[in-house]
Design a protein around this motif. Structure first.
Motif, PDB file in Angstrom:
ATOM      1  N   TYR A 129       0.862  -1.191   0.000  1.00 28.65           N
ATOM      2  CA  TYR A 129       0.000   0.000   0.000  1.00 28.65           C
ATOM      3  C   TYR A 129       0.892   1.233   0.000  1.00 28.65           C
ATOM      4  O   TYR A 129       1.809   1.361   0.818  1.00 28.65           O
ATOM      5  N   ASP A 130       0.590   2.175  -0.900  1.00 31.27           N
ATOM      6  CA  ASP A 130       1.524   3.261  -1.199  1.00 31.27           C
ATOM      7  C   ASP A 130       0.809   4.614  -1.134  1.00 31.27           C
ATOM      8  O   ASP A 130      -0.379   4.723  -1.437  1.00 31.27           O
ATOM      9  N   TRP A 131       1.540   5.643  -0.772  1.00 27.40           N
ATOM     10  CA  TRP A 131       1.039   7.023  -0.698  1.00 27.40           C
ATOM     11  C   TRP A 131       1.300   7.750  -2.012  1.00 27.40           C
ATOM     12  O   TRP A 131       2.226   7.420  -2.752  1.00 27.40           O
ATOM     13  N   ASN A 163      -4.678  12.487  -1.575  1.00 28.05           N
ATOM     14  CA  ASN A 163      -3.783  11.340  -1.450  1.00 28.05           C
ATOM     15  C   ASN A 163      -4.380  10.213  -2.281  1.00 28.05           C
ATOM     16  O   ASN A 163      -5.474   9.737  -1.989  1.00 28.05           O
ATOM     17  N   ASP A 164      -3.686   9.832  -3.346  1.00 30.29           N
ATOM     18  CA  ASP A 164      -4.161   8.747  -4.210  1.00 30.29           C
ATOM     19  C   ASP A 164      -3.527   7.439  -3.741  1.00 30.29           C
ATOM     20  O   ASP A 164      -2.548   6.960  -4.316  1.00 30.29           O
ATOM     21  N   LEU A 165      -4.091   6.865  -2.690  1.00 35.38           N
ATOM     22  CA  LEU A 165      -3.544   5.627  -2.141  1.00 35.38           C
ATOM     23  C   LEU A 165      -3.670   4.493  -3.158  1.00 35.38           C
ATOM     24  O   LEU A 165      -4.708   4.333  -3.797  1.00 35.38           O
ATOM     25  N   GLU A 254       7.895  12.130  -7.615  1.00 33.03           N
ATOM     26  CA  GLU A 254       8.717  11.000  -7.169  1.00 33.03           C
ATOM     27  C   GLU A 254       8.731  10.915  -5.643  1.00 33.03           C
ATOM     28  O   GLU A 254       8.403  11.867  -4.942  1.00 33.03           O
ATOM     29  N   GLY A 255       9.136   9.726  -5.146  1.00 32.32           N
ATOM     30  CA  GLY A 255       9.266   9.536  -3.714  1.00 32.32           C
ATOM     31  C   GLY A 255       8.256   8.580  -3.125  1.00 32.32           C
ATOM     32  O   GLY A 255       8.050   8.564  -1.904  1.00 32.32           O
ATOM     33  N   VAL A 256       7.629   7.745  -3.966  1.00 31.18           N
ATOM     34  CA  VAL A 256       6.675   6.756  -3.465  1.00 31.18           C
ATOM     35  C   VAL A 256       7.407   5.471  -3.103  1.00 31.18           C
ATOM     36  O   VAL A 256       8.564   5.251  -3.480  1.00 31.18           O
ATOM     37  N   ALA A 257       6.734   4.573  -2.384  1.00 26.72           N
ATOM     38  CA  ALA A 257       7.353   3.315  -1.979  1.00 26.72           C
ATOM     39  C   ALA A 257       7.655   2.427  -3.180  1.00 26.72           C
ATOM     40  O   ALA A 257       8.603   1.624  -3.140  1.00 26.72           O
TER      41      ALA A 257
END
Length: 302
Positions: A129-131, A163-165, A254-257
């Motif tokens: 699950y990502d932010w 926030n598009d989880l 950029e910077g997501v899991a």
């Protein structure tokens, strides 16, 4: 006087409010009920922002206290939530994709919208699950087959934080990908805390940030978008009718899991997202239980 629009109260019972900020930074909350039942497409399409300013100046709106009130999404449930993918070059690169030549478009169910501070469920079987911090556009008048970028700008009522989880294991595997599966989970589009009128926002120069447990993850600027808000609205209008109250989320930097540099969201994590001038979100995450929609463990703050 700067205005910010909010919806306050328990989920499903939010009341419309406006926050008026004076030049010295003093903020006061006012009840919008004398003007509208909700902050929705009807209010936005009927010149609601202008009517609000006039009502404040004439003293028609009663001042209220927001202390202790839940902050809901700043727009009542939209007819459509339209999303743009891979709209920052660096994010496309970390995702292993070529920057698109035209906007990548997908839809999210409107029931994914949640409040900006609501506890956030991780799906029962989710491992990735990502932010995604994103600038959200809120449409103020119908947009269909628009002929110019100026026409597109005129259809934008305002902006908010989103926030598009995204569940990456649901979204990406397979030759075609499954974006709808990965982007449609319950409460996967926290929105707000405020809706700020477009006239008060330089949408092409806003800093976006994400922190996870206090550590920086995303730090970028909307100036790095491949497609700016007006271009997005104009493009979408060629393929669908955008109605007042609809929400468009415009892609994440950029910077997501998914980049492999950070762990995915775990139960107990706190994710904070902010955009200059549009406010800050905070979500505490918990593992949803199979067979339930929104049961929140007692130790997680709602």
């Amino acid at each position: 006087m700067t205005l910010k629009f909010a919806r306050l109260g328990t989920a499903g019972n939010e009341q419309p409010a406006v926050i008026a900020q004076d030049a010295d930074g003093t903020e006061k909350y006012f009840d919008l009920s004398p003007l509208t039942k909700d902050i929705d497409g009807v209010f936005l399409a009927s010149d609601g922002f202008t009517r609000t300013r006039a009502a404040l100046q004439s003293g028609e709106l009663p001042e209220i206290s927001a202390e202790g009130l839940r902050v809901g999404a700043p727009v009542a449930r939209p007819g459509s939530v339209v999303a743009i993918g891979l709209n920052y070059t660096a994010h496309a690169a970390e995702s292993g994709a070529t920057p698109p030549e035209v906007p990548v478009v997908f839809l999210k169910p409107s029931n994914t919208i949640s409040g900006p501070f609501d506890a956030a469920p991780i799906p029962p079987s989710s491992e990735k699950y990502d932010w995604e911090v994103e600038l959200a556009i809120v449409i103020g008048k119908e947009a269909s087959y628009l002929s110019s970028l100026d026409d597109a700008k005129a259809c934008i009522a305002g902006y908010a934080v989103a926030n598009d989880l995204s569940e990456r294991d649901y979204q990406i595997p397979g030759a075609a990908g499954q974006w709808t599966k990965g982007k449609s989970l319950p409460a996967s589009t926290p929105l707000g805390p405020w809706l700020v009128p477009a006239a008060d926002v330089d949408a092409n120069n806003l800093r976006l940030r994400t922190l996870v447990n206090g550590e920086a993850r995303q730090d970028s600027n909307t100036s790095d978008m491949i497609f700016d808000p007006a271009t997005i609205v104009h493009h979408l209008s060629q393929y669908m009718v955008l109605e007042p109250g609809d929400v468009i989320i415009t892609g994440t930097p950029e910077g997501v899991a998914l980049s492999g540099r950070f762990p995915y969201i775990q139960p107990g994590d706190v994710v904070e997202l902010e955009i200059d001038g549009l406010g800050r979100q905070r979500q505490e995450y918990y593992r949803a239980q199979a067979g339930t929609v929104s049961a929140i463990p007692a130790h997680v703050s709602a």
